[in-house]
Design an enzyme around this catalytic site. Structure first.
Site, short mmCIF file in Angstrom:
data_model
loop_
_atom_site.label_atom_id
_atom_site.label_comp_id
_atom_site.label_asym_id
_atom_site.label_seq_id
_atom_site.Cartn_x
_atom_site.Cartn_y
_atom_site.Cartn_z
N ARG A 52 0.45 -1.11 0.39
CA ARG A 52 -0.07 -0.28 -0.08
C ARG A 52 0.92 0.86 -0.36
O ARG A 52 1.62 1.02 0.95
CB ARG A 52 -0.56 0.00 1.20
CG ARG A 52 -1.45 1.25 1.21
CD ARG A 52 -2.93 0.82 2.50
NE ARG A 52 -3.91 1.67 2.74
CZ ARG A 52 -4.61 2.10 2.13
NH1 ARG A 52 -5.56 0.45 1.50
NH2 ARG A 52 -4.97 2.78 2.63
N ASP B 16 -16.22 9.13 -3.89
CA ASP B 16 -15.27 8.89 -3.41
C ASP B 16 -14.56 10.19 -2.53
O ASP B 16 -14.97 11.45 -2.69
CB ASP B 16 -13.85 8.46 -3.40
CG ASP B 16 -13.22 7.70 -3.11
OD1 ASP B 16 -12.57 7.68 -1.88
OD2 ASP B 16 -11.77 7.49 -3.30
N ARG C 100 -14.58 -6.87 1.00
CA ARG C 100 -13.38 -6.45 1.01
C ARG C 100 -12.80 -8.37 0.79
O ARG C 100 -11.63 -8.46 0.15
CB ARG C 100 -12.77 -5.59 1.63
CG ARG C 100 -13.43 -4.47 1.02
CD ARG C 100 -12.32 -3.65 0.05
NE ARG C 100 -10.57 -3.93 -0.18
CZ ARG C 100 -10.48 -2.96 0.12
NH1 ARG C 100 -10.86 -1.92 0.97
NH2 ARG C 100 -8.68 -2.89 0.25
N HIS D 48 -6.91 1.04 -7.42
CA HIS D 48 -6.91 0.02 -6.09
C HIS D 48 -8.16 -0.71 -6.60
O HIS D 48 -8.92 -0.77 -6.11
CB HIS D 48 -8.23 1.55 -5.40
CG HIS D 48 -7.43 0.91 -3.88
ND1 HIS D 48 -7.54 -0.44 -2.91
CD2 HIS D 48 -7.99 1.49 -3.09
CE1 HIS D 48 -7.55 -1.08 -2.06
NE2 HIS D 48 -8.51 0.23 -1.82
N CYS E 213 -16.11 4.10 -1.21
CA CYS E 213 -14.96 2.98 -0.45
C CYS E 213 -14.97 3.17 1.28
O CYS E 213 -14.26 2.14 1.65
CB CYS E 213 -13.70 3.22 -1.78
SG CYS E 213 -13.26 4.89 -1.60
N GLN F 59 -9.70 -3.11 -3.97
CA GLN F 59 -11.52 -2.09 -4.19
C GLN F 59 -12.19 -2.61 -4.95
O GLN F 59 -13.50 -2.46 -4.95
CB GLN F 59 -11.00 -0.95 -3.14
CG GLN F 59 -12.28 -0.05 -3.03
CD GLN F 59 -12.74 -0.16 -1.93
OE1 GLN F 59 -12.01 -0.14 -1.52
NE2 GLN F 59 -14.18 -0.36 -1.51
#
Length: 369
Positions: free
Chosen positions: A145, A267, A335, A172, A307, A175
């Site tokens: 990450r 987002d 997830r 991402h 998200c 996600q």
């Protein structure tokens, strides 16, 4: 507010205003046989997952099918990754990504090791190449990450074990896969679904656009001028749509974008790494807030997606985030299931469950109006 609708066409320079009929799929979007699933699993075993575009349409279909099987039949996978070791290096803070990856491999029989890199960027103390040569001798998978996407691709190039992008400044993928897994649960299929993203054309948006294209969805992105998703991503998505029948539409008018949508996604306006732009972005994105008025233009059955973490009453109001159309916590739960499927595919633990040769359908098919 001005409005521009762009349905991307790879035969012309972008942007180009035009109306086109959605192309008919030239390939099957599902896994049609045990052999097809097995072949996709073999291709993915040992591979990296740095970008959604690393996956073929059939590999995405197999991954989605496996995610549904893992969620519905967890007992069949409890020892699939016994003794497998996963290391996670995170330069950014995390709640969902860290805990869902740890829970995922632990419940598959493996082990997770977390390394906090928030105070020391990867490659600073030791070169990425040297790190990779060490890690591949102890670990079976590396989860990163990071701020820079180049960190992920460089580690992948240097390592002989799979590397997973758990977020970078470019994409991402974890996600987006979980999000469309959630859509399949709710609607039965993403093919032909009208998916609208409202807000910053950021890393999450990039992965969502690519995933929508692979699953044959009609994806619309409404962003302010200068905040649209990157052309490279749009061109890749267009190429995928040629075979899946999906479409990509860019515009600036959020009301037009959400009209008739089955799913509306937003987002934060200011992603990690762009905090210095927070004040400027707050005013630019104010008209793109997802509120009850904006949701009223979507289909009555439409769902709201985010998200997380959300800035309440900034990009989305409490009334929407906590309302009956919101499925944000389903996304958060999924997830873990989606990442289980990723780990199983990349580490050779994937198998097709005979009683679960399909995807989605828990919420039944959406109404066509």
């Amino acid at each position: 507010m001005g409005s521009k609708t762009v349905i991307m066409n790879p035969k012309v320079d972008m942007p180009k205003l035009e109306i086109v009929e959605p192309p008919k799929p030239t390939i099957s979007l599902g896994i049609q046989s045990d052999t097809a699933f097995t072949e996709a699993a073999k291709r993915l075993c040992g591979r990296d997952l740095c970008s959604i575009s690393d996956l073929s349409v059939q590999e995405m279909a197999a991954l989605m099918e496996l995610a549904h099987a893992v969620k519905n039949h967890p007992e069949d996978f409890r020892h699939a990754l016994d003794a497998k070791q996963m290391v996670m290096f995170f330069e950014k803070q995390s709640l969902r990504t860290r805990l869902t990856f740890e829970a995922a491999i632990n419940t598959l029989g493996g082990n997770a090791i977390f390394v906090d890199q928030t105070q020391s960027p990867l490659g600073e103390r030791e070169s990425l190449s040297d790190m990779a040569k060490n890690l591949e001798r102890w670990m079976q998978v590396i989860v990163l990450r990071t701020y820079s996407h180049d960190t992920i691709t460089e580690m992948a190039a240097c390592s002989r074990v799979p590397v997973i992008n758990a977020l970078s400044d470019w994409e991402h993928p974890c996600q987006a896969i979980a999000d469309f897994f959630t859509i399949e649960e709710r609607f039965g299929s993403a093919q032909g679904l009208r998916f609208t993203y409202v807000g910053d054309g950021n890393n999450v948006c990039h992965s969502l656009v690519l995933t929508a294209a692979q699953l044959g969805a009609h994806c619309t992105v409404a962003s302010p001028k200068n905040y649209a998703p990157k052309p490279d991503i749009i061109y890749k998505a267009m190429d995928i749509c040629e075979s899946t029948g999906g479409t990509i539409t860019l515009m600036q008018d959020p009301i037009k974008a959400v009209t008739g949508a089955d799913a509306i996604y937003t987002d934060v306006c200011t992603s990690m790494g762009f905090e210095h732009e927070a004040t400027k972005r707050a005013s630019v994105f104010k008209p793109y807030q997802v509120n009850e008025m904006l949701m009223s233009h979507a289909q009555p059955h439409a769902v709201f997606m985010h998200c997380l973490p959300a800035h309440r009453n900034a990009e989305v109001t409490d009334a929407v985030l906590d309302g009956p159309q919101s499925i944000v916590f389903d996304q958060a739960e999924n997830r873990m299931h989606a990442q289980k499927a990723m780990l199983l595919m990349l580490l050779g633990g994937a198998k097709r469950i005979p009683q679960h040769r399909g995807r989605g359908g828990l919420g039944g098919p959406r109404k066509r109006v």
